[in-house]
Design a protein around this motif. Structure first.
Motif, PDB file in Angstrom:
ATOM      1  N   LEU A 194      10.980  -1.433   4.785  1.00 14.60           N
ATOM      2  CA  LEU A 194       9.845  -2.037   3.888  1.00 14.60           C
ATOM      3  C   LEU A 194       8.498  -0.553   4.497  1.00 14.60           C
ATOM      4  CD1 LEU A 194       9.037  -5.418   5.628  1.00 14.60           C
ATOM      5  CD2 LEU A 194       9.053  -5.300   3.329  1.00 14.60           C
ATOM      6  N   PHE A 195       8.906  -0.083   5.300  1.00 13.84           N
ATOM      7  CA  PHE A 195       7.865   0.979   5.611  1.00 13.84           C
ATOM      8  C   PHE A 195       8.519   2.612   4.391  1.00 13.84           C
ATOM      9  CE2 PHE A 195       6.300   0.943  10.149  1.00 13.84           C
ATOM     10  CZ  PHE A 195       4.789   1.529  10.084  1.00 13.84           C
ATOM     11  N   VAL A 196       9.622   2.183   3.805  1.00 19.30           N
ATOM     12  CA  VAL A 196       9.651   3.150   2.707  1.00 19.30           C
ATOM     13  C   VAL A 196       9.229   2.689   1.121  1.00 19.30           C
ATOM     14  CG1 VAL A 196      11.557   4.186   1.250  1.00 19.30           C
ATOM     15  CG2 VAL A 196      12.212   4.412   4.218  1.00 19.30           C
ATOM     16  N   LEU A 197       9.079   1.239   1.662  1.00 18.93           N
ATOM     17  CA  LEU A 197       8.578   1.090   0.134  1.00 18.93           C
ATOM     18  C   LEU A 197       6.934   0.975   0.076  1.00 18.93           C
ATOM     19  CD1 LEU A 197      10.918  -2.625   0.116  1.00 18.93           C
ATOM     20  CD2 LEU A 197      11.465   0.331  -1.679  1.00 18.93           C
ATOM     21  N   LEU A 198       6.446   0.753   1.606  1.00 21.11           N
ATOM     22  CA  LEU A 198       5.319   0.734   1.358  1.00 21.11           C
ATOM     23  C   LEU A 198       4.370   2.667   0.740  1.00 21.11           C
ATOM     24  CD1 LEU A 198       4.092  -1.415   4.740  1.00 21.11           C
ATOM     25  CD2 LEU A 198       4.033  -1.989   2.014  1.00 21.11           C
ATOM     26  N   PHE A 199       5.353   3.034   2.112  1.00 17.49           N
ATOM     27  CA  PHE A 199       5.116   4.679   1.501  1.00 17.49           C
ATOM     28  C   PHE A 199       5.108   5.072   0.241  1.00 17.49           C
ATOM     29  CE2 PHE A 199       6.207  10.079   2.130  1.00 17.49           C
ATOM     30  CZ  PHE A 199       4.888   9.961   2.845  1.00 17.49           C
ATOM     31  N   THR A 200       6.622   4.726  -0.773  1.00 15.97           N
ATOM     32  CA  THR A 200       6.993   5.648  -1.859  1.00 15.97           C
ATOM     33  C   THR A 200       5.415   5.005  -2.785  1.00 15.97           C
ATOM     34  OG1 THR A 200       8.615   3.790  -2.081  1.00 15.97           O
ATOM     35  CG2 THR A 200       9.089   6.024  -1.017  1.00 15.97           C
ATOM     36  N   GLY A 201       5.221   3.960  -2.215  1.00 10.84           N
ATOM     37  CA  GLY A 201       4.088   2.586  -3.849  1.00 10.84           C
ATOM     38  C   GLY A 201       5.326   1.353  -4.188  1.00 10.84           C
ATOM     39  N   VAL A 202       6.810   1.763  -4.066  1.00 17.92           N
ATOM     40  CA  VAL A 202       6.569   0.914  -4.849  1.00 17.92           C
ATOM     41  C   VAL A 202       6.451  -0.900  -4.421  1.00 17.92           C
ATOM     42  CG1 VAL A 202       9.413  -0.616  -4.528  1.00 17.92           C
ATOM     43  CG2 VAL A 202       9.038   2.185  -4.588  1.00 17.92           C
ATOM     44  N   LEU A 203       5.916  -1.441  -3.429  1.00 15.34           N
ATOM     45  CA  LEU A 203       5.338  -2.387  -2.877  1.00 15.34           C
ATOM     46  C   LEU A 203       4.427  -3.064  -3.810  1.00 15.34           C
ATOM     47  CD1 LEU A 203       6.422  -4.021   0.496  1.00 15.34           C
ATOM     48  CD2 LEU A 203       7.412  -4.724  -1.980  1.00 15.34           C
ATOM     49  N   ASP A 204       3.840  -1.625  -4.553  1.00 16.39           N
ATOM     50  CA  ASP A 204       2.049  -1.909  -4.513  1.00 16.39           C
ATOM     51  C   ASP A 204       1.813  -3.062  -5.679  1.00 16.39           C
ATOM     52  OD1 ASP A 204       1.746   0.223  -2.779  1.00 16.39           O
ATOM     53  OD2 ASP A 204       0.849   2.030  -3.722  1.00 16.39           O
ATOM     54  N   PRO A 205       2.554  -2.517  -7.407  1.00 18.13           N
ATOM     55  CA  PRO A 205       2.383  -3.671  -7.614  1.00 18.13           C
ATOM     56  C   PRO A 205       2.050  -5.037  -7.212  1.00 18.13           C
ATOM     57  CG  PRO A 205       3.923  -2.054  -8.807  1.00 18.13           C
ATOM     58  CD  PRO A 205       3.325  -1.826  -6.667  1.00 18.13           C
ATOM     59  N   VAL A 206       3.317  -5.273  -6.150  1.00 18.77           N
ATOM     60  CA  VAL A 206       3.763  -6.808  -5.976  1.00 18.77           C
ATOM     61  C   VAL A 206       2.648  -7.459  -4.714  1.00 18.77           C
ATOM     62  CG1 VAL A 206       4.702  -8.555  -4.918  1.00 18.77           C
ATOM     63  CG2 VAL A 206       5.649  -6.724  -5.780  1.00 18.77           C
ATOM     64  N   LEU A 207       1.921  -6.175  -4.269  1.00 21.45           N
ATOM     65  CA  LEU A 207       0.892  -6.260  -3.472  1.00 21.45           C
ATOM     66  C   LEU A 207      -0.472  -6.288  -3.667  1.00 21.45           C
ATOM     67  CD1 LEU A 207       2.092  -4.119  -0.257  1.00 21.45           C
ATOM     68  CD2 LEU A 207       2.258  -7.063  -0.023  1.00 21.45           C
ATOM     69  N   SER A 208      -0.774  -5.228  -4.900  1.00 18.90           N
ATOM     70  CA  SER A 208      -1.656  -5.653  -5.086  1.00 18.90           C
ATOM     71  C   SER A 208      -2.142  -6.839  -6.049  1.00 18.90           C
ATOM     72  CB  SER A 208      -1.796  -4.194  -6.449  1.00 18.90           C
ATOM     73  OG  SER A 208      -1.878  -3.026  -5.920  1.00 18.90           O
TER      74      SER A 208
END
Length: 232
Positions: A194-208
């Motif tokens: 989760l931390f890696v996904l947050l740092f790289t921005g991979v989760l940004d579209p879903v969370l946004s």
């Protein structure tokens, strides 16, 4: 969050320091006021459902010193997403362990949504006060924007169905008992991912996407009485 400022600096972009200061102040307010509330909500619901563990361990409190987690605080400062030290919960005290554990888990994100809603109402009340200078309202609007946004993002993030987030407890309530262990087996590794996904921005579209829908719902609900009275 700070990660956006860092990314901007790395790309050679400028940084809006006044906005960054308000962002940090809003984050600090969430760390010391809302994260303890989030954990208190977990402990309170568990206590109401028969589990005295949080109360007996001194965690049924709003004291931020009892709840601050170093890694979770760092995550909140960097990404706008973090956590406090989890309150202890013992599902053996529950009459219906799966259901009651799900309700206990749900209490945390709900507390964030309510905190965001209250912050929105307070902001609209301030807009209605004629004696507050426009400059002060401009500064306050930045603070409340981040305060509300962080709370709603925390709710969205915690509702993701990934162990050890609160959303995983909701999913576990519907899983057969034989599958629950497998579901939580790699919990410690999921945190790192989760931390890696947050740092790289991979989760940004879903969370946004999820944050945007929740934001619209909260703003619409909070503004309705003000619009009905012709104050906005």
């Amino acid at each position: 969050m700070l990660i956006d400022a860092i990314r901007g600096i790395m790309r050679g972009e400028g940084v809006d320091f006044p906005s960054l200061v308000m962002q940090l102040l809003a984050t600090v307010a969430v760390i010391f006021l809302i994260l303890p509330l989030h954990e208190y909500a977990h402990g309170l619901i568990a206590y109401k459902l028969g589990d005295p563990t949080a109360k007996q361990s001194g965690r049924l409190t709003l004291n931020p010193l009892a709840s601050i987690d170093k890694v979770g605080t760092l995550g909140l400062l960097l990404f706008g997403i973090g956590w406090a030290k989890p309150v202890p919960v013992n599902p053996r005290y529950f009459r219906n362990p799966k259901r009651d554990m799900a309700l206990t888990a749900l209490a945390g994100p709900v507390s964030n949504i309510l905190a965001g809603f209250v912050g929105t109402v307070v902001y609209y009340l301030l807009l209605c006060l004629p004696f507050i200078p426009v400059q002060a309202l401009s500064v306050l609007s930045v603070f409340f924007y981040y305060y509300i946004s962080i709370n709603l993002m925390l709710a969205v993030f915690n509702l993701l169905p990934a162990p050890p987030l609160d959303g995983s407890r909701l999913v576990a309530a519907f899983l057969p008992n034989r599958m629950v262990y497998q579901y939580y087996r790699y919990e410690r590794y999921v945190v790192l991912v989760l931390f890696v996904l947050l740092f790289t921005g991979v989760l940004d579209p879903v969370l946004s996407f999820l944050h945007g829908h929740l934001w619209n719902a909260v703003i619409s609900l909070a503004s309705t009485p003000f619009r009905a009275l012709g104050l906005l």
